[in-house]
Design a protein around this motif. Structure first.
Motif, PDB file in Angstrom:
ATOM      1  N   ALA A  62     -38.760  60.055  50.763  1.00 12.58           N
ATOM      2  CA  ALA A  62     -37.818  60.892  50.015  1.00 12.58           C
ATOM      3  C   ALA A  62     -38.511  62.140  49.486  1.00 12.58           C
ATOM      4  CB  ALA A  62     -37.215  60.095  48.867  1.00 12.58           C
ATOM      5  N   LEU A  63     -39.773  62.006  49.043  1.00 12.28           N
ATOM      6  CA  LEU A  63     -40.518  63.160  48.546  1.00 12.28           C
ATOM      7  C   LEU A  63     -40.786  64.156  49.671  1.00 12.28           C
ATOM      8  CD1 LEU A  63     -41.710  64.167  45.881  1.00 12.28           C
ATOM      9  CD2 LEU A  63     -43.873  63.078  46.507  1.00 12.28           C
ATOM     10  N   ALA A 118     -35.755  63.028  44.560  1.00 11.61           N
ATOM     11  CA  ALA A 118     -36.216  61.898  45.374  1.00 11.61           C
ATOM     12  C   ALA A 118     -35.888  60.547  44.744  1.00 11.61           C
ATOM     13  CB  ALA A 118     -37.727  62.009  45.602  1.00 11.61           C
ATOM     14  N   GLY A 119     -35.361  60.544  43.515  1.00 10.21           N
ATOM     15  CA  GLY A 119     -35.024  59.274  42.862  1.00 10.21           C
ATOM     16  C   GLY A 119     -36.231  58.506  42.392  1.00 10.21           C
ATOM     17  N   ILE A 120     -37.300  59.216  42.058  1.00  7.62           N
ATOM     18  CA  ILE A 120     -38.527  58.579  41.576  1.00  7.62           C
ATOM     19  C   ILE A 120     -38.406  58.414  40.064  1.00  7.62           C
ATOM     20  CG2 ILE A 120     -41.036  58.841  41.383  1.00  7.62           C
ATOM     21  CD1 ILE A 120     -40.835  60.615  43.929  1.00  7.62           C
ATOM     22  N   PRO A 121     -38.660  57.221  39.522  1.00  2.00           N
ATOM     23  CA  PRO A 121     -38.328  56.966  38.118  1.00  2.00           C
ATOM     24  C   PRO A 121     -39.204  57.668  37.092  1.00  2.00           C
ATOM     25  CG  PRO A 121     -39.398  55.047  39.078  1.00  2.00           C
ATOM     26  CD  PRO A 121     -39.137  56.000  40.200  1.00  2.00           C
ATOM     27  N   ARG A 122     -40.462  58.001  37.462  1.00  2.00           N
ATOM     28  CA  ARG A 122     -41.363  58.582  36.463  1.00  2.00           C
ATOM     29  C   ARG A 122     -42.133  59.744  37.056  1.00  2.00           C
ATOM     30  NH1 ARG A 122     -44.418  53.358  34.052  1.00  2.00           N
ATOM     31  NH2 ARG A 122     -46.133  54.556  34.937  1.00  2.00           N
ATOM     32  N   LEU A 123     -42.401  60.760  36.215  1.00  2.00           N
ATOM     33  CA  LEU A 123     -43.086  61.957  36.686  1.00  2.00           C
ATOM     34  C   LEU A 123     -44.524  61.662  37.087  1.00  2.00           C
ATOM     35  CD1 LEU A 123     -42.887  65.008  37.157  1.00  2.00           C
ATOM     36  CD2 LEU A 123     -43.572  65.352  34.765  1.00  2.00           C
ATOM     37  N   ASP A 124     -45.198  60.720  36.409  1.00  2.00           N
ATOM     38  CA  ASP A 124     -46.596  60.451  36.736  1.00  2.00           C
ATOM     39  C   ASP A 124     -46.771  59.797  38.104  1.00  2.00           C
ATOM     40  OD1 ASP A 124     -45.418  58.063  35.641  1.00  2.00           O
ATOM     41  OD2 ASP A 124     -47.423  57.225  35.468  1.00  2.00           O
ATOM     42  N   LEU A 125     -45.659  59.381  38.728  1.00  2.00           N
ATOM     43  CA  LEU A 125     -45.741  58.801  40.073  1.00  2.00           C
ATOM     44  C   LEU A 125     -45.770  59.868  41.157  1.00  2.00           C
ATOM     45  CD1 LEU A 125     -43.116  55.928  39.688  1.00  2.00           C
ATOM     46  CD2 LEU A 125     -45.605  55.681  39.736  1.00  2.00           C
TER      47      LEU A 125
END
Length: 601
Positions: free
Chosen positions: A426-427, A453-460
């Motif tokens: 997705a990224l 991208a539907g990623i839950p946290r920015l640090d990921l």
């Protein structure tokens, strides 16, 4: 003065029909009176839970939870039986098997009690053989094999030494609880002691409580003022043990049986759970049970709504949240008929069942699920799971530090590898789409990429970008080697760049930019791409222009004036002043007064 910490005790519950001699037998074993309430003594009937203890021949201390046998007090019986790992099942030789014998056996079987000692009382009044054979057969039909059966007479003392030896063998076979485990003490009594305050009692199955600890009770924090076990003050008590806890910060009017003292933040609380049921005799599927039953777990008793999930699975919804974990055992009881079903808790954080067919799919999942907490199962069910939540579900630190194959750990988050791969793709997709649709600014902001991208946290985003072959720098995500594309304006920018190559300090003016089709967006993209340097007042030069200027200015007599610098650079005052100010900011030149500067050596 407190005594040494208590770390060695076993707890055994009695079970059996009313008036079969349970309390008399405990009194003979311990020399203590388990029935402590006036009404119990007056009626010679155990109504609530009684407690007594003794030291066995091996030196081990055993505490007894003496439960009522009368059917009217079955709820009290279940509260006593629930937290206890072993049972002394009592049957009178002169009366043999009775209705509450069967009810107590059904409860013990439903709770999965495996450590059972059969005591045949009143052996002085009748031949114990028939009662022993009947009781042994009934236990076997329920899937329970008693460790031993002993015939005794509490009145004459016959068989009491053999019973003490059998109790030694029973407790020796019990699993050793973990003193470092999280605390969950189900409260069975609460009262006030003058000069001490609020006291609660219960059976501590594992873990350790210390004087001075802070525990959690119904969502609030309470302090441990003091501890007692075996009527002696203690600095600490480790499970398995009977313990009285003097609490700070709560009144008895706020307490009731069924609450639990917990290690703060260590237990999930839930009012919805999925379980596998052991059905009572005569029932083939969960659908045949009433929709509403009483759920007994620990010392708690709450009405539960039962939703069948397959033949033996069920979703249970209760009126108050309970601190539960996968692997807990409970009883579902029909107050009308007295029939009981066993419930093995499988999931304390189950998914919602909203879509068509969700119940059937969930039934298949539960049929394949085993008791206890499996990290991979919990992570896969959710896609990702925080380490703190995993600990509350019962996952140990060693498993968190070494997650199983297929689980990716980043910081405090555990992610299903398939979900990680989807996030990677997705990224890639959202950054590629951004580059296509924003050729002037192809570098996508990390927060925008995370959201898209539907990623839950920015640090990921950074680790996902690395594993996806992308670059994450300056708060932006993009493919390696990506440059801004000016499209139709590319030729005009190239002409401006060529002009500045020949005359580095002849900054283009607005008509030049208009002719080159370079508007604000195109100029911004060129600046971000490092193809132009923008100074104050919109002056555009080569990025290398400051370094070229320094070589010229260093050759001037020091200090120099603005006019001397302008002449040496072959430019106008419009360009010279912003350029000199830029050099001042970089610390390459120093302004001495209103009209003079010098090169910093």
């Amino acid at each position: 003065m407190t005594t040494a910490p208590l770390t060695s005790m076993s707890v055994v519950a009695t079970a059996g029909h009313v008036d079969h001699g349970k309390s008399t037998l405990v009194r003979a074993l311990t020399g203590m009176e388990p029935d402590r309430w006036e009404e119990e003594k007056r009626r010679a009937l155990t109504i609530d839970l009684g407690y007594a203890w003794t030291t066995l021949p091996s030196g081990c201390t055993v505490a007894f939870v003496d439960v009522p046998g009368h059917r009217r007090f079955i709820g009290n019986m279940l509260a006593g039986l629930g937290p206890v790992p072993a049972v002394m099942f009592v049957v009178a030789a002169d009366e043999s098997w009775k209705p509450q014998s069967a009810e107590h056996l059904a409860a013990a079987a439903a709770l999965g009690v495996e450590h059972v000692l059969l005591a045949i009382t009143r052996a002085d009044l009748a031949d114990p053989g028939p009662a022993t054979r009947r009781a042994t057969a009934e236990l076997a039909d329920a899937g329970i094999t008693p460790m031993r059966s002993v015939a005794v007479s509490a009145r004459t003392g016959a068989g009491m030494d053999a019973l003490r030896g059998a109790l030694d063998d029973l407790v020796a076979g019990l699993p050793r609880p973990d003193p470092e485990a999280r605390v969950r003490l189900w409260i069975d009594r609460s009262f006030t002691i003058t000069g001490a305050g609020t006291v609660v009692t219960g059976t501590l199955p594992a873990g350790t409580i210390h004087v001075g600890d802070t525990l959690e009770l119904s969502g609030r924090r309470v302090g441990v003022r003091s501890l007692q076990s075996l009527e002696q003050p203690r600095e600490s008590v480790s499970g398995t043990a009977r313990v009285a806890v003097n609490l700070r910060g709560v009144g008895t009017e706020e307490l009731h049986r069924g609450q639990a003292l917990l290690t703060p933040g260590a237990w999930p609380t839930t009012s919805v759970l999925d379980a596998r049921l052991t059905l009572p005799s005569g029932s083939r599927t969960v659908a045949e049970l009433p929709e509403r039953l009483m759920l007994h777990i620990g010392t708690a008793a709450l009405e539960a709504r039962v939703r069948p999930l397959g033949s033996d699975g069920a979703r249970l919804t209760v009126e108050e949240p309970l601190p539960l974990a996968s692997g807990d055992r409970a009883i579902l009881r029909d107050p009308g008929t007295g029939r009981v079903a066993g419930a093995l808790v499988l999931d304390v954080d189950p998914p919602e069942l909203r879509r068509r067919g969700a119940g059937a799919r969930r039934a298949e999942e539960l049929a394949a699920r085993t008791a206890g907490v499996d990290l991979a199962t919990e992570v896969v069910a959710r896609g990702h799971l925080g380490a703190a939540e995993a600990r509350r579900l019962g996952v140990g630190d060693d498993e968190l530090d070494h997650p199983p194959h297929g689980i990716v750990r980043h910081s405090d988050l555990l992610v299903d590898s398939r979900v990680w791969a989807r996030w990677q793709q997705a990224l890639r997709d959202v950054t590629a789409d951004h580059a296509r649709t924003h050729p002037l600014e192809p570098w996508m902001a990390a927060e925008a990429a995370r959201t898209a991208a539907g990623i839950p946290r920015l640090d990921l985003v950074a680790p996902l970008a690395r594993s996806a072959g992308l670059l994450h720098e300056g708060g932006r995500v993009h493919e390696p080697g990506l440059t801004a594309s000016l499209g139709a304006a590319e030729a005009g920018l190239a002409a401006i760049e060529a002009r500045l190559e020949e005359r580095p300090f002849a900054a283009p003016e607005q008509p030049d930019l208009d002719a080159a089709r370079l508007g604000p967006r195109e100029i911004g993209a060129a600046v971000r791409a490092g193809r132009l340097l923008r100074l104050r007042d919109g002056i555009l030069l080569q990025p290398i222009a400051p370094a070229k200027a320094m070589r010229i200015l260093a050759g001037l007599p020091q200090p120099f004036t603005t006019s001397e610098a302008r002449a040496a650079l072959g430019t106008t005052r419009r360009v010279a002043i912003p350029l000199l100010e830029h050099l001042d900011e970089k610390g390459w030149t120093r302004r001495l007064d209103a009209g003079h500067r010098e090169v910093v050596r």
